[in-house]
Design a protein around this motif. Sequence first.
Motif, mmCIF file in Angstrom:
data_model
loop_
_atom_site.group_PDB
_atom_site.id
_atom_site.type_symbol
_atom_site.label_atom_id
_atom_site.label_comp_id
_atom_site.label_asym_id
_atom_site.label_seq_id
_atom_site.Cartn_x
_atom_site.Cartn_y
_atom_site.Cartn_z
ATOM 1 N N TRP A 1 4.760 -1.365 7.395
ATOM 2 C CA TRP A 1 4.482 -1.953 6.077
ATOM 3 C C TRP A 1 5.740 -1.953 5.205
ATOM 4 O O TRP A 1 5.998 -2.909 4.481
ATOM 5 N N LEU A 2 6.514 -0.859 5.287
ATOM 6 C CA LEU A 2 7.737 -0.786 4.496
ATOM 7 C C LEU A 2 8.695 -1.900 4.913
ATOM 8 O O LEU A 2 9.307 -2.552 4.055
ATOM 9 N N GLU A 3 8.808 -2.135 6.219
ATOM 10 C CA GLU A 3 9.714 -3.197 6.644
ATOM 11 C C GLU A 3 9.225 -4.569 6.193
ATOM 12 O O GLU A 3 10.018 -5.415 5.774
ATOM 13 N N ILE A 4 7.912 -4.786 6.250
ATOM 14 C CA ILE A 4 7.356 -6.035 5.711
ATOM 15 C C ILE A 4 7.681 -6.131 4.224
ATOM 16 O O ILE A 4 8.080 -7.181 3.718
ATOM 17 N N GLY A 5 7.544 -4.995 3.509
ATOM 18 C CA GLY A 5 7.862 -4.966 2.077
ATOM 19 C C GLY A 5 9.325 -5.283 1.807
ATOM 20 O O GLY A 5 9.655 -5.985 0.840
ATOM 21 N N MET A 6 10.218 -4.787 2.667
ATOM 22 C CA MET A 6 11.650 -5.064 2.496
ATOM 23 C C MET A 6 11.924 -6.561 2.650
ATOM 24 O O MET A 6 12.787 -7.127 1.975
ATOM 25 N N ASP B 1 -4.623 -7.338 5.926
ATOM 26 C CA ASP B 1 -4.728 -7.633 4.487
ATOM 27 C C ASP B 1 -3.365 -7.995 3.898
ATOM 28 O O ASP B 1 -3.253 -8.933 3.095
ATOM 29 N N ILE B 2 -2.323 -7.252 4.287
ATOM 30 C CA ILE B 2 -0.972 -7.501 3.767
ATOM 31 C C ILE B 2 -0.504 -8.902 4.156
ATOM 32 O O ILE B 2 0.021 -9.658 3.328
ATOM 33 N N GLY C 1 0.787 -1.236 0.000
ATOM 34 C CA GLY C 1 0.000 0.000 0.000
ATOM 35 C C GLY C 1 0.815 1.280 0.000
ATOM 36 O O GLY C 1 0.342 2.317 0.470
ATOM 37 N N LEU C 2 2.039 1.226 -0.533
ATOM 38 C CA LEU C 2 2.893 2.426 -0.535
ATOM 39 C C LEU C 2 3.282 2.863 -1.949
ATOM 40 O O LEU C 2 4.282 3.558 -2.136
ATOM 41 N N SER C 3 2.471 2.493 -2.940
ATOM 42 C CA SER C 3 2.784 2.887 -4.323
ATOM 43 C C SER C 3 2.891 4.400 -4.477
ATOM 44 O O SER C 3 3.745 4.895 -5.221
ATOM 45 N N ASP C 4 2.024 5.134 -3.764
ATOM 46 C CA ASP C 4 2.024 6.601 -3.884
ATOM 47 C C ASP C 4 3.115 7.251 -3.043
ATOM 48 O O ASP C 4 3.275 8.473 -3.077
ATOM 49 N N GLY D 1 11.620 8.327 6.755
ATOM 50 C CA GLY D 1 11.447 8.977 8.051
ATOM 51 C C GLY D 1 10.161 9.776 8.171
ATOM 52 O O GLY D 1 9.700 10.062 9.274
ATOM 53 N N GLU D 2 9.559 10.139 7.029
ATOM 54 C CA GLU D 2 8.316 10.923 7.037
ATOM 55 C C GLU D 2 7.080 10.041 7.223
ATOM 56 O O GLU D 2 5.986 10.560 7.456
ATOM 57 N N LEU D 3 7.240 8.746 7.091
ATOM 58 C CA LEU D 3 6.082 7.850 7.128
ATOM 59 C C LEU D 3 5.505 7.734 8.532
ATOM 60 O O LEU D 3 6.207 7.929 9.525
ATOM 61 N N SER D 4 4.236 7.379 8.610
ATOM 62 C CA SER D 4 3.615 7.092 9.903
ATOM 63 C C SER D 4 4.186 5.784 10.454
ATOM 64 O O SER D 4 4.832 5.015 9.731
ATOM 65 N N HIS D 5 3.915 5.528 11.735
ATOM 66 C CA HIS D 5 4.378 4.277 12.361
ATOM 67 C C HIS D 5 3.889 3.064 11.565
ATOM 68 O O HIS D 5 4.665 2.157 11.255
ATOM 69 N N GLY D 6 2.612 3.074 11.213
ATOM 70 C CA GLY D 6 2.058 1.945 10.470
ATOM 71 C C GLY D 6 2.715 1.773 9.110
ATOM 72 O O GLY D 6 3.029 0.656 8.692
ATOM 73 N N GLN D 7 2.933 2.888 8.419
ATOM 74 C CA GLN D 7 3.568 2.819 7.089
ATOM 75 C C GLN D 7 4.998 2.296 7.179
ATOM 76 O O GLN D 7 5.449 1.562 6.297
ATOM 77 N N LYS D 8 5.710 2.669 8.256
ATOM 78 C CA LYS D 8 7.069 2.129 8.436
ATOM 79 C C LYS D 8 7.017 0.613 8.643
ATOM 80 O O LYS D 8 7.882 -0.123 8.149
#
Length: 246
Positions: free
Chosen positions: A155-160, A188-189, A136-139, A146-153
């Motif tokens: 998700w990014l780590e899961i994506g990594m 969902d992820i 969910g981080l295509s945009d 560092g600008e991402l919210s806690h939840g987005q970070k």
Amino acid sequence: MTTLLEISGVSVSFDGFKAINNLSFQIGEPELRAIIGPNGAGKTTFMDIVTGKTKPDQGRVLWGDKGISLIGLSESRISREGIGRKFQKPTVFEAQSVRDNLAMALRNPRGPFDVLFYRKNAGGAARIEKVAEQIGLSDALERTAGELSHGQKQWLEIGMLLAQEPRLLLVDEPAAGMTPAERQKTTDILVEAARTRAVVVVEHDMDFVRRLDCKVTVLNEGSVLAEGSLDHVTQNPEVIDVYLGR
């Protein structure tokens, strides 16, 4: 569904305390599994054993189609075998963009020059786009992590980890500190990721576990106390006594 990871008769002690006590556990591929249990039940030590951080005193830890033993292998070798672990606190490269974070995680080749010039690799670029869509981080690909919210970070780590194409993903308390909307997206992820691999989620939040809608393993005092659907294990008198009744 074939067995991907099989743990049998595993015990480990720290200063006389048995953190894991004759533990047996197996998970197939693909499969989504939740692990719950009180503090000190052995959940973290279980993940430490699977990832090679802790060596058990006895027992077997067998991996993959050929049933190779993970005991004694280095953490980096186990990671290369296809086991990825996400800790509770997200660890992303905060000064880098979301795209660069995913690029650095891409599986092979991962030398310094490959990382620098990944944009020239159409396959790598396409993979980054696909993983970004999964989490969910295509945009947000050009945003600084560092600008991402806690939840987005998270998700990014899961994506990594997904970028490394693991066969088993171990995720520690992913819902902690998230908003309700972020928790739903995280569900969902993980559900989607488990369509093509094994995913083990260690979690305290029962509502989150219920949304995962998967088999649940309850650990207590280093061994399996109960296993089955969430409804099944939460009706077990022993589980109520040692965990839910607190």
